[in-house]
Write a protein that holds these residues in place. Structure first.
Motif, mmCIF file in Angstrom:
data_model
loop_
_atom_site.group_PDB
_atom_site.id
_atom_site.type_symbol
_atom_site.label_atom_id
_atom_site.label_comp_id
_atom_site.label_asym_id
_atom_site.label_seq_id
_atom_site.Cartn_x
_atom_site.Cartn_y
_atom_site.Cartn_z
ATOM 1 N N LYS A 80 20.686 -6.356 -4.442
ATOM 2 C CA LYS A 80 19.591 -7.216 -4.912
ATOM 3 C C LYS A 80 18.677 -7.612 -3.762
ATOM 4 O O LYS A 80 17.444 -7.672 -3.922
ATOM 5 N N GLU A 81 19.277 -7.872 -2.603
ATOM 6 C CA GLU A 81 18.445 -8.246 -1.452
ATOM 7 C C GLU A 81 17.554 -7.093 -1.026
ATOM 8 O O GLU A 81 16.344 -7.288 -0.768
ATOM 9 N N LYS A 82 18.121 -5.878 -0.975
ATOM 10 C CA LYS A 82 17.316 -4.708 -0.616
ATOM 11 C C LYS A 82 16.221 -4.463 -1.648
ATOM 12 O O LYS A 82 15.079 -4.117 -1.313
ATOM 13 N N LEU A 83 16.563 -4.663 -2.940
ATOM 14 C CA LEU A 83 15.579 -4.455 -4.002
ATOM 15 C C LEU A 83 14.442 -5.464 -3.902
ATOM 16 O O LEU A 83 13.258 -5.107 -4.101
ATOM 17 N N GLU A 84 14.787 -6.735 -3.586
ATOM 18 C CA GLU A 84 13.742 -7.741 -3.440
ATOM 19 C C GLU A 84 12.816 -7.406 -2.275
ATOM 20 O O GLU A 84 11.577 -7.561 -2.368
ATOM 21 N N VAL A 85 13.402 -6.959 -1.178
ATOM 22 C CA VAL A 85 12.578 -6.551 -0.022
ATOM 23 C C VAL A 85 11.665 -5.397 -0.398
ATOM 24 O O VAL A 85 10.468 -5.371 -0.046
ATOM 25 N N GLN A 86 12.230 -4.433 -1.134
ATOM 26 C CA GLN A 86 11.431 -3.269 -1.533
ATOM 27 C C GLN A 86 10.328 -3.675 -2.502
ATOM 28 O O GLN A 86 9.217 -3.116 -2.467
ATOM 29 N N LYS A 87 10.619 -4.648 -3.376
ATOM 30 C CA LYS A 87 9.585 -5.125 -4.299
ATOM 31 C C LYS A 87 8.432 -5.763 -3.534
ATOM 32 O O LYS A 87 7.250 -5.534 -3.856
ATOM 33 N N GLU A 88 8.770 -6.591 -2.537
ATOM 34 C CA GLU A 88 7.715 -7.208 -1.731
ATOM 35 C C GLU A 88 6.867 -6.151 -1.034
ATOM 36 O O GLU A 88 5.633 -6.254 -0.980
ATOM 37 N N MET A 89 7.535 -5.130 -0.496
ATOM 38 C CA MET A 89 6.799 -4.070 0.175
ATOM 39 C C MET A 89 5.920 -3.299 -0.815
ATOM 40 O O MET A 89 4.757 -2.953 -0.533
ATOM 41 N N ALA A 90 6.467 -3.027 -2.020
ATOM 42 C CA ALA A 90 5.693 -2.293 -3.029
ATOM 43 C C ALA A 90 4.474 -3.096 -3.470
ATOM 44 O O ALA A 90 3.375 -2.542 -3.639
ATOM 45 N N LEU A 91 4.645 -4.390 -3.667
ATOM 46 C CA LEU A 91 3.494 -5.227 -4.045
ATOM 47 C C LEU A 91 2.429 -5.232 -2.963
ATOM 48 O O LEU A 91 1.212 -5.163 -3.260
ATOM 49 N N SER A 92 2.887 -5.318 -1.720
ATOM 50 C CA SER A 92 1.920 -5.322 -0.617
ATOM 51 C C SER A 92 1.148 -4.005 -0.549
ATOM 52 O O SER A 92 -0.090 -3.982 -0.391
ATOM 53 N N GLU A 93 1.870 -2.871 -0.656
ATOM 54 C CA GLU A 93 1.196 -1.571 -0.581
ATOM 55 C C GLU A 93 0.269 -1.354 -1.780
ATOM 56 O O GLU A 93 -0.836 -0.800 -1.648
ATOM 57 N N HIS A 94 0.744 -1.782 -2.971
ATOM 58 C CA HIS A 94 -0.111 -1.637 -4.162
ATOM 59 C C HIS A 94 -1.398 -2.444 -3.996
ATOM 60 O O HIS A 94 -2.503 -1.962 -4.318
ATOM 61 N N TYR A 95 -1.280 -3.665 -3.505
ATOM 62 C CA TYR A 95 -2.466 -4.495 -3.309
ATOM 63 C C TYR A 95 -3.413 -3.878 -2.273
ATOM 64 O O TYR A 95 -4.641 -3.860 -2.459
ATOM 65 N N MET A 96 -2.813 -3.350 -1.190
ATOM 66 C CA MET A 96 -3.661 -2.747 -0.142
ATOM 67 C C MET A 96 -4.405 -1.533 -0.684
ATOM 68 O O MET A 96 -5.619 -1.367 -0.454
ATOM 69 N N ILE A 97 -3.696 -0.643 -1.446
ATOM 70 C CA ILE A 97 -4.340 0.579 -1.957
ATOM 71 C C ILE A 97 -5.389 0.220 -3.001
ATOM 72 O O ILE A 97 -6.508 0.773 -3.015
ATOM 73 N N LEU A 98 -5.052 -0.702 -3.922
ATOM 74 C CA LEU A 98 -6.013 -1.088 -4.980
ATOM 75 C C LEU A 98 -7.278 -1.680 -4.358
ATOM 76 O O LEU A 98 -8.406 -1.365 -4.783
ATOM 77 N N SER A 99 -7.105 -2.524 -3.340
ATOM 78 C CA SER A 99 -8.273 -3.125 -2.686
ATOM 79 C C SER A 99 -9.122 -2.062 -1.992
ATOM 80 O O SER A 99 -10.362 -2.096 -2.040
ATOM 81 N N SER A 100 -8.479 -1.094 -1.366
ATOM 82 C CA SER A 100 -9.222 -0.035 -0.663
ATOM 83 C C SER A 100 -9.967 0.843 -1.655
ATOM 84 O O SER A 100 -11.140 1.220 -1.424
ATOM 85 N N VAL A 101 -9.259 1.210 -2.762
ATOM 86 C CA VAL A 101 -9.911 2.049 -3.769
ATOM 87 C C VAL A 101 -11.102 1.315 -4.373
ATOM 88 O O VAL A 101 -12.169 1.901 -4.638
ATOM 89 N N MET A 102 -10.950 0.021 -4.607
ATOM 90 C CA MET A 102 -12.048 -0.758 -5.189
ATOM 91 C C MET A 102 -13.250 -0.800 -4.237
ATOM 92 O O MET A 102 -14.411 -0.696 -4.661
ATOM 93 N N ARG A 103 -12.982 -0.901 -2.932
ATOM 94 C CA ARG A 103 -14.111 -0.888 -1.984
ATOM 95 C C ARG A 103 -14.811 0.470 -2.003
ATOM 96 O O ARG A 103 -16.049 0.555 -1.930
ATOM 97 N N ASP A 104 -13.995 1.533 -2.122
ATOM 98 C CA ASP A 104 -14.603 2.872 -2.179
ATOM 99 C C ASP A 104 -15.439 3.034 -3.439
ATOM 100 O O ASP A 104 -16.513 3.668 -3.417
ATOM 101 N N MET A 105 -14.964 2.463 -4.550
ATOM 102 C CA MET A 105 -15.706 2.565 -5.796
ATOM 103 C C MET A 105 -17.016 1.785 -5.694
ATOM 104 O O MET A 105 -18.050 2.211 -6.211
#
Length: 460
Positions: free
Chosen positions: A30-55
């Motif tokens: 569960k601890e590893k999964l929570e860490v991975q979730k935080e990392m996934a949210l961060s990467e998703h936010y970074m990619i979505l923000s970058s794609v939106m700037r490109d758009m």
């Protein structure tokens, strides 16, 4: 008992140990999964923000999805991450070959500007809509958890394997400890069986100063007490058997004489003189039986009754005794002297009177005509002493150890002739024991005997 303790302890240990390992493994996952979730949210936010700037930079409405997502495709090199770009229900872009069919009902729940994270099997998904005016676009980020799960599974298996090894080692240690702890109990069981089978010499080794050594000491003390009690019971049984045998023997002689004289009077033609003689013999034997029964009853009464102690005036005691035995002494030509150096003696007056009468009677029987019996009461240090001495025939040294036995007589023929049953000294010793006193005998053959009753308390 040892097996039950071993298996119960082992079961409880394995249950708690494996439960703890399982709980630890689940918490790690569960601890590893929570860490991975935080990392996934961060990467998703970074990619979505970058794609939106490109758009925004592209402007217009016709976007080349592959061109927009290409930089992020190169960013994903470990092949664990995957990106999906949807417009409505249409999949515009996916960087994996196995095109996912995205659940639009779930995606619709993700409101504008909001993200949702979920797991499906061994994949982690993060979904998020673009803000207006691109709110019909949805970016989904997928992370492959299989490698992380495999690493966690290996760690879990390692923990369980290590736990199994520790359990085996601890089981051996527990078995060794239980063998050591139960060894004294096994020795106690073996020794108890040995004692129960009749071997009263069995004892436990006493080593150390712990509870086991204390238990062994208590057991040995108990075994010694049992041995002493059994020996005492055996001795008492033998004494009772001797008493019965001697009593039967003592009864046989007078009963035979009484029966013989009675048969003679019944069947033979006898003169008046013979009748008187036969009646005299019968009365003599009846007196013997009467004395025997009286002394036996006195012995029985002494074993079964508690006595009351009181201050006994010594002079009065001696006067009473002298009055009782004077006639017999005068008939035998025996002189008696009484000397009282004590005023009061603590005890039971009736029993002390019986004690002196029996001792004086023995002294009278031991003396020839012209003999002397001396009775004294004096203080010996802190102790009170009653003594009866005579100048009669005495007792041989080899007989001194047995004269206290019931029915034992040194001169059997003479004792029967004088009506003795061999119970006098036995009765005197019982009376002395009741008064917590010790009976001492000193005798020299042909010179006389002295019997001392030594009381352990100071005379009054």
């Amino acid at each position: 008992m040892k097996k039950k303790t071993f298996f119960t302890t082992q079961f409880m240990f394995l249950l708690f140990f494996n439960g703890a390992v399982l709980l630890l493994s689940v918490m790690l996952w569960k601890e590893k999964l929570e860490v991975q979730k935080e990392m996934a949210l961060s990467e998703h936010y970074m990619i979505l923000s970058s794609v939106m700037r490109d758009m925004r930079a592209e402007g217009g409405d016709g976007y080349d999805a592959a061109k927009l997502m290409e930089p992020y495709t190169r960013y994903r090199k470990d092949k664990r991450r995957a990106l999906f770009l949807y417009r409505g229900e249409q999949l515009l872009y996916s960087d994996v070959d196995d095109r996912e069919i995205f659940d639009m009902e779930k995606t619709a729940a993700a409101e504008e500007g909001m993200r949702r994270i979920r797991t499906d099997g061994l994949f982690l998904y993060v979904e998020g809509k673009f803000p207006q005016p691109w709110d019909d676009y949805i970016l989904m980020y997928r992370y492959d958890l299989r490698q992380m799960y495999e690493n966690w599974r290996k760690l879990k298996n390692t923990l369980f394997l290590g736990g199994s090894g520790c359990s085996l080692l601890l089981s051996l240690c527990l078995l060794t400890l239980l063998n050591r702890l139960f060894a004294p109990l096994q020795q106690i069981a073996a020794t108890s069986r040995s004692i129960a089978s009749g071997d009263l010499q069995g004892r436990l080794p006493e080593k150390g100063k712990d509870e086991v050594a204390a238990m062994a000491g208590s057991f040995n003390e108990m075994a010694s007490t049992i041995q002493r009690q059994i020996a005492a019971l055996q001795e008492a049984a033998e004494e009772k058997q001797r008493l019965v045998d001697n009593f039967a023997h003592e009864l046989r002689t007078p009963l035979t004489a009484i029966y013989g004289y009675g048969e003679y009077l019944q069947k033979a033609a006898v003169t008046e003189e013979d009748k008187v003689a036969c009646a005299g013999y019968i009365m003599s034997e009846c007196r013997r039986l009467s004395n025997l029964s009286r002394q036996l009853l006195e012995l029985a009464a002494l074993r079964g009754e508690d006595i009351a102690w009181e201050p006994v005036p010594v002079e009065r005691l001696m006067e009473t005794v002298e009055y009782t035995v004077r006639a017999k002494a005068e008939k035998r030509g025996i002189t008696m002297t009484f000397q009282a150096e004590l005023d009061v003696l603590k005890g039971n007056p009736e029993l002390l009177e019986s004690l002196l009468i029996n001792l004086i009677d023995n002294g009278i029987k031991a003396c020839e005509s012209g003999g002397c019996v001396q009775v004294k009461a004096y203080r010996d240090g802190e102790k009170a002493v009653l003594s009866v001495s005579d100048n009669g025939r005495g007792i041989p040294p080899e007989e001194l150890g047995r004269v206290r036995e019931a029915f034992y007589r040194v001169d059997k023929a003479r004792s029967r002739k004088e009506g003795g049953a061999g119970l006098g000294l036995s009765l005197c010793e019982q009376i002395a024991d009741i008064h917590q006193a010790v009976m001492e005998l000193d005798s020299i053959p042909q010179k006389g005997t002295t019997v001392r009753i030594v009381f352990p308390f100071e005379a009054g």
